[in-house]
Design a protein around this motif. Structure first.
Motif, mmCIF file in Angstrom:
data_model
loop_
_atom_site.group_PDB
_atom_site.id
_atom_site.type_symbol
_atom_site.label_atom_id
_atom_site.label_comp_id
_atom_site.label_asym_id
_atom_site.label_seq_id
_atom_site.Cartn_x
_atom_site.Cartn_y
_atom_site.Cartn_z
ATOM 1 N N SER A 46 0.829 -1.214 0.000
ATOM 2 C CA SER A 46 0.000 0.000 0.000
ATOM 3 C C SER A 46 0.863 1.264 0.000
ATOM 4 O O SER A 46 0.497 2.286 -0.578
ATOM 5 N N LEU A 47 2.038 1.179 0.613
ATOM 6 C CA LEU A 47 2.943 2.336 0.640
ATOM 7 C C LEU A 47 3.556 2.615 -0.730
ATOM 8 O O LEU A 47 4.018 3.723 -1.003
ATOM 9 N N THR A 48 3.581 1.578 -1.599
ATOM 10 C CA THR A 48 4.242 1.721 -2.900
ATOM 11 C C THR A 48 3.254 1.658 -4.065
ATOM 12 O O THR A 48 3.657 1.617 -5.226
ATOM 13 N N GLN A 49 1.948 1.645 -3.747
ATOM 14 C CA GLN A 49 0.933 1.744 -4.805
ATOM 15 C C GLN A 49 0.820 3.195 -5.232
ATOM 16 O O GLN A 49 1.304 4.089 -4.547
ATOM 17 N N SER A 50 0.105 3.428 -6.324
ATOM 18 C CA SER A 50 -0.095 4.793 -6.796
ATOM 19 C C SER A 50 -0.645 5.649 -5.654
ATOM 20 O O SER A 50 -1.623 5.271 -5.006
ATOM 21 N N GLY A 51 -0.005 6.772 -5.378
ATOM 22 C CA GLY A 51 -0.445 7.630 -4.266
ATOM 23 C C GLY A 51 0.098 7.201 -2.919
ATOM 24 O O GLY A 51 -0.180 7.826 -1.902
ATOM 25 N N GLY A 52 0.890 6.122 -2.884
ATOM 26 C CA GLY A 52 1.434 5.608 -1.608
ATOM 27 C C GLY A 52 2.413 6.578 -0.971
ATOM 28 O O GLY A 52 3.114 7.332 -1.665
ATOM 29 N N ILE A 58 10.987 7.259 -2.845
ATOM 30 C CA ILE A 58 11.516 6.246 -3.774
ATOM 31 C C ILE A 58 11.931 6.910 -5.089
ATOM 32 O O ILE A 58 13.002 6.633 -5.626
ATOM 33 N N ARG A 59 11.093 7.813 -5.573
ATOM 34 C CA ARG A 59 11.426 8.532 -6.814
ATOM 35 C C ARG A 59 12.712 9.349 -6.632
ATOM 36 O O ARG A 59 13.589 9.353 -7.491
ATOM 37 N N ARG A 60 12.817 10.017 -5.482
ATOM 38 C CA ARG A 60 14.013 10.840 -5.206
ATOM 39 C C ARG A 60 15.277 9.973 -5.158
ATOM 40 O O ARG A 60 16.319 10.323 -5.689
ATOM 41 N N ALA A 64 13.269 8.132 -12.019
ATOM 42 C CA ALA A 64 11.972 7.909 -12.683
ATOM 43 C C ALA A 64 11.752 6.448 -13.068
ATOM 44 O O ALA A 64 10.614 5.976 -13.130
ATOM 45 N N ASN A 65 12.837 5.686 -13.298
ATOM 46 C CA ASN A 65 12.686 4.273 -13.672
ATOM 47 C C ASN A 65 12.018 3.440 -12.587
ATOM 48 O O ASN A 65 11.513 2.352 -12.854
ATOM 49 N N ALA A 66 12.075 3.939 -11.367
ATOM 50 C CA ALA A 66 11.508 3.189 -10.236
ATOM 51 C C ALA A 66 9.985 3.293 -10.178
ATOM 52 O O ALA A 66 9.341 2.581 -9.410
ATOM 53 N N ILE A 67 9.409 4.194 -11.005
ATOM 54 C CA ILE A 67 7.967 4.441 -10.948
ATOM 55 C C ILE A 67 7.332 4.075 -12.291
ATOM 56 O O ILE A 67 7.823 4.465 -13.344
ATOM 57 N N ASP A 70 1.546 4.291 -14.184
ATOM 58 C CA ASP A 70 0.329 4.453 -13.354
ATOM 59 C C ASP A 70 0.626 5.081 -12.000
ATOM 60 O O ASP A 70 -0.268 5.269 -11.168
ATOM 61 N N GLY A 71 1.912 5.399 -11.765
ATOM 62 C CA GLY A 71 2.260 6.082 -10.513
ATOM 63 C C GLY A 71 2.674 5.154 -9.387
ATOM 64 O O GLY A 71 3.036 5.607 -8.301
ATOM 65 N N SER A 72 2.623 3.843 -9.610
ATOM 66 C CA SER A 72 3.037 2.904 -8.555
ATOM 67 C C SER A 72 4.513 2.554 -8.736
ATOM 68 O O SER A 72 5.109 2.834 -9.772
#
Length: 206
Positions: A46-52, A58-60, A64-67, A70-72
């Motif tokens: 749930s922490l790593t789903q879209s909006g988590g 994680i992105r920082r 960008a490859n980590a996302i 769909d934003g997850s």
């Protein structure tokens, strides 16, 4: 270092086991019987789903490859990355673990009718959980059975499954740390019988 958990009044039982051992079957059945289940893998999901809540960090940290679009979190990309590089794994854990512990603490504070069952796949590998658990259940089966189950379930190549098992605690380590062992070597009816028996025991102790 982790901040200590505030323990609830109700007993807290840890549930762990190697990949493919049958943890989910055990936790699902105990949930049906009335255990209050807190699954750390579900929380991480749930922490790593879209909006988590973990995604900005994680992105920082990983770019960008980590996302995914769909934003997850891109799980396949991150799994491959942390598997190869312990440093990257440590960075990801530093992001996720404090947040997982926060959610666990919030749920503990809501109380439970009988007992809490906290599912922690890497209970013996990752410190900081021991002080919370009153007892630990280990779901166990031979390694070859784990491998066969994961191949059937996930479709992974055997080498990948064995590599994951190699990164987990040895069976001997888990079994030595167990208060209760559920051997999941037979069929579902046999497993259910063992789980139901253990639940009665846990209810009595609660």
């Amino acid at each position: 270092m982790h901040s200590a958990f505030r323990k609830p009044r109700q007993p807290v039982i840890g549930l762990t086991g190697g990949i493919g051992s049958g943890k989910t079957a055990v936790s699902n059945r105990l949930r049906e019987l009335g255990a209050t289940v807190i699954d750390t893998d579900e929380i991480a999901h749930s922490l790593t789903q879209s909006g988590g809540l973990a995604l900005p960090n994680i992105r920082r940290a990983f770019g960008a490859n980590a996302i995914l679009p769909d934003g997850s979190m891109n799980r396949d990309h991150m799994r491959a990355l942390v598997f190869k590089d312990p440093k990257q794994r440590a960075i990801l854990e530093k992001i996720l673990h404090p947040k997982i512990r926060e959610v666990v603490q919030q749920r503990l504070e809501q109380g439970a009718p009988h007992y809490f069952l906290i599912v922690v796949p890497l209970l013996f590998e990752k410190g900081g959980w021991g002080e919370l658990m009153d007892e630990v259940i280990v779901v166990d089966c031979p390694v070859d059975q784990q491998v066969a189950r994961v191949i059937q379930r996930n479709g992974w190549p055997e080498a990948q499954v064995r590599a994951v098992i190699g990164n987990q605690a040895d069976r001997e380590v888990r079994l030595a740390g167990a208060d209760h062992i559920i051997e999941n070597t037979g069929g579902i009816p046999e497993l259910i019988e063992k789980i139901d028996f253990l639940h009665q025991k846990l209810i009595k102790n609660a």
